[in-house]
Motif scaffolding. Structure first.
Motif, short mmCIF file in Angstrom:
data_model
loop_
_atom_site.label_atom_id
_atom_site.label_comp_id
_atom_site.label_asym_id
_atom_site.label_seq_id
_atom_site.Cartn_x
_atom_site.Cartn_y
_atom_site.Cartn_z
N LYS A 225 19.20 -0.83 0.39
CA LYS A 225 19.54 -0.23 1.68
C LYS A 225 18.71 1.21 1.84
N GLN A 226 17.40 1.03 1.57
CA GLN A 226 16.49 2.13 1.88
C GLN A 226 15.66 2.03 3.07
N GLN A 227 15.95 1.45 4.01
CA GLN A 227 15.52 1.35 5.29
C GLN A 227 15.80 2.74 5.97
N THR A 228 14.49 3.31 6.43
CA THR A 228 14.52 4.81 7.13
C THR A 228 14.98 4.66 8.51
N LYS A 229 15.86 5.67 8.77
CA LYS A 229 16.37 5.51 9.99
C LYS A 229 15.63 5.85 11.11
N VAL A 230 14.63 6.83 11.23
CA VAL A 230 13.80 6.86 12.06
C VAL A 230 12.18 6.74 11.64
N PRO A 231 11.66 5.62 11.19
CA PRO A 231 10.55 5.46 10.49
C PRO A 231 9.19 6.27 11.25
N ILE A 232 9.35 6.12 12.50
CA ILE A 232 8.07 6.90 13.08
C ILE A 232 8.17 8.45 13.08
N ALA A 233 9.23 8.93 13.10
CA ALA A 233 9.28 10.30 13.04
C ALA A 233 8.80 10.80 11.48
N GLU A 234 9.28 9.90 10.30
CA GLU A 234 8.74 10.20 9.19
C GLU A 234 7.24 9.92 8.96
N LEU A 235 6.85 8.96 9.67
CA LEU A 235 5.29 8.61 9.63
C LEU A 235 4.59 9.82 9.96
N PHE A 236 5.07 10.29 11.24
CA PHE A 236 3.98 11.43 11.67
C PHE A 236 4.26 12.73 11.25
N ARG A 237 5.50 12.98 10.54
CA ARG A 237 5.69 14.32 9.79
C ARG A 237 4.96 14.33 8.47
N LYS A 238 5.01 13.20 7.73
CA LYS A 238 4.13 13.17 6.56
C LYS A 238 2.81 12.50 6.37
N HIS A 239 2.44 11.78 7.38
CA HIS A 239 1.04 10.94 7.20
C HIS A 239 0.43 10.96 8.47
N TRP A 240 0.63 12.00 9.51
CA TRP A 240 -0.20 12.00 10.56
C TRP A 240 -1.71 11.89 10.63
N LEU A 241 -2.23 12.76 9.33
CA LEU A 241 -3.81 12.56 9.02
C LEU A 241 -4.23 11.25 8.91
N LEU A 242 -3.64 10.51 8.07
CA LEU A 242 -3.71 9.29 7.45
C LEU A 242 -3.83 7.96 8.88
N ARG A 424 -9.54 6.80 0.53
CA ARG A 424 -9.51 6.26 -0.75
C ARG A 424 -9.17 4.92 -0.63
N ASP A 425 -9.93 4.01 -1.48
CA ASP A 425 -9.60 2.76 -1.75
C ASP A 425 -8.53 2.73 -2.74
N ARG A 426 -7.33 2.01 -2.38
CA ARG A 426 -6.18 1.91 -3.19
C ARG A 426 -5.90 0.50 -3.70
N GLN A 436 7.25 3.98 -4.42
CA GLN A 436 7.27 4.95 -3.06
C GLN A 436 6.53 6.13 -3.37
N ALA A 437 6.90 6.82 -4.59
CA ALA A 437 6.27 8.02 -4.75
C ALA A 437 4.89 8.10 -4.92
N GLU A 438 4.11 6.98 -5.86
CA GLU A 438 2.80 6.93 -5.82
C GLU A 438 2.13 6.64 -4.35
N GLN A 439 2.99 5.80 -3.74
CA GLN A 439 2.26 5.26 -2.32
C GLN A 439 2.54 6.68 -1.63
N GLU A 440 3.07 7.64 -1.59
CA GLU A 440 3.02 8.85 -0.76
C GLU A 440 2.05 9.78 -0.80
N VAL A 441 1.30 9.55 -2.14
CA VAL A 441 0.09 10.62 -2.25
C VAL A 441 -1.32 10.01 -2.35
N GLY A 442 -2.37 10.69 -2.06
CA GLY A 442 -3.59 10.34 -2.64
C GLY A 442 -4.20 9.12 -1.76
N ALA A 443 -3.90 9.16 -0.32
CA ALA A 443 -4.62 8.08 0.39
C ALA A 443 -5.90 8.59 1.22
N THR A 444 -6.00 9.91 1.40
CA THR A 444 -7.09 10.41 1.83
C THR A 444 -7.71 11.50 0.98
#
Length: 462
Positions: A225-242, A424-426, A436-444
């Protein structure tokens, strides 16, 4: 071999078959429109504008759908991260097929006046919304079902649907122009047949996709039950550069694909400047699609062996290097040189497309992954392929040659190559929601990473 291993492999084969069939159908529909736009839509739907402006309008109608891809990506990403991947895949397939089939029964400008191009554009918009939601779901189904060391290969299968769709579209159109409805007959009724055939392909794709299990990663998300309520808002808030960098990675490839092997090339190669026959050019494009297919699969396999990033660098370097020779060969007006030009150019095109599914899937966190890959892909398509045929046509009309088009192609490739270098190549990273914690960091390369994150053995440095 244990029963569980055999079952897992059988399921992976079903997923591969479902993703490649579904994406082939989707992109057949998309490429049929681009091909028809270059060959006949200027006369059929934009006749009052004249030959040159009519062709520009026809290519602009190709680009219009790209502007609506983000809407499809937003919708599919939101519901794909909340209700699952499979339901979205079935929905987008049916929507695309319905729009394509209806184009096949549209009245032309001669019989319906201005209502004809308006209806054409509305159906093209539906195609764009569908295409925007299709790709993300297909690649996640393929990659999230695959073992970590075979994600590049598995992710190449939905990618193969693009060259296969183009091969099918160009091949059927060549069959119509060369044998079934040559000459005036193609303009009168033959162009409709490839659109109407979509209804058969949709039925096959629908049955295959309904038989596939939901992605295991989404099953974990739903169970926890870990579906994000508004995935797009979280995407652009945390990962807009990505999102921006991932979109730029795709832009150069998409510009090359649509301009060089899509709607622009058949129109240019059959123009008085080159003077080749319509059916001959379509057969050459069909051949190019086959080369693109082979190099796309090679790109996916290489991505597992040498890394996603290295494969991309090779692909874009080849694409940039062949931007000028492509048109030097075509401008000879010799059919053999056209085949050589397309074969040479599609090598880089495939190598910079095969690794995309795996790399996109690995750089976005599980909870927003569908939104991330779909929106990045849609934005990259707008920046790259949306108006590439229109831009190329305008450049040729303005300069009287193709040097400016080659500069444009090379420039787009350079932009994408720079974006590749910024990521970065992951490869091999755990894709589950538990990581999820590791996925949140280090992509760029711009991320400030903690020692714990940078020590992850699944992250490949390139």
């Amino acid at each position: 071999m244990s029963t569980s291993v055999r079952s897992a492999r059988a399921n992976q084969r079903r997923v591969a078959m479902a993703t490649i069939i579904g994406t082939t159908v989707e992109w057949y529909d998309f490429f049929i429109y681009a091909t028809a736009a270059g060959l006949v839509f200027a006369q059929l739907f934009f006749q009052p504008a004249g030959e040159s402006i009519g062709l520009l309008l026809a290519f602009a109608s190709v680009g219009i759908s790209f502007l609506f891809r983000p809407l499809g990506a937003f919708l599919a990403g939101h519901f794909g991260d909340r209700i699952g991947r499979r339901a979205i895949l079935v929905t987008t397939l049916v929507m695309m097929g319905a729009a394509t089939t209806l184009i096949g029964v549209l009245p032309t400008y001669e019989t319906a006046g201005v209502a004809a191009p308006i209806m054409l554009l509305l159906l093209r918009i539906l195609q764009g919304i569908s295409a925007g939601g299709e790709w993300g779901g297909a690649v996640l189904m393929a990659v999230e079902h695959a073992p970590a060391n075979r994600r590049g290969r598995a992710g190449a299968f939905p990618q193969l649907g693009v060259p296969l769709g183009m091969l099918l579209a160009a091949g059927i159109t060549a069959l119509m122009t060369g044998w079934i409805s040559p000459g005036q007959a193609f303009l009168e009724w033959g162009w409709r047949v490839p659109f109407l055939l979509s209804i058969v392909l949709i039925a096959v794709g629908y049955l295959v996709r309904r038989a596939v299990d939901e992605s295991p990663v989404f099953q974990e998300i739903a169970a926890a039950k870990q579906q994000t309520k508004v995935p797009i808002a979280e995407l652009f808030r945390k990962h807009w550069l990505l999102v921006v960098l991932a979109a730029l990675v795709f832009a150069g490839n998409n510009a090359a694909g649509y301009m060089a092997t899509g709607g622009f090339l058949p129109a240019y190669a059959t123009s008085p400047a080159v003077g080749l026959e319509r059916t001959d050019v379509l057969l050459a494009v069909t051949f190019a699609a086959a080369v693109w297919f082979a190099t796309t699969f090679t790109g996916g396999v290489l991505a597992d062996r040498i890394g996603r990033k290295r494969t991309y660098i090779i692909g874009f370097s080849a694409q940039i290097a062949t931007a000028f020779p492509l048109f030097w060969l075509i401008n000879t007006g010799e059919l053999g040189m056209l085949y050589l030009a397309l074969a040479m150019f599609t090598i880089g095109l495939g190598l910079s497309y095969g690794p995309q599914a795996a790399w996109y899937s690995e750089i976005f966190p599980a909870s927003v992954r569908f939104s991330g890959v779909s929106i990045s892909y849609a934005l990259g398509a707008i920046l790259g392929g949306a108006f590439a045929p229109t831009i190329a046509t305008a450049l040729v009309q303005a300069t009287g040659g193709t040097a400016a088009v080659s500069i444009y192609l090379a420039g787009m490739g350079i932009v994408s190559l720079l974006a590749v270098l910024a990521l970065r190549d992951r490869a091999g990273i755990d894709l589950s929601v538990a990581n999820q914690a590791e996925q949140e960091v280090g992509a760029t390369i711009f991320d400030t990473r903690t020692p714990a994150a940078s020590a992850d053995p699944g992250t490949v440095r390139v």
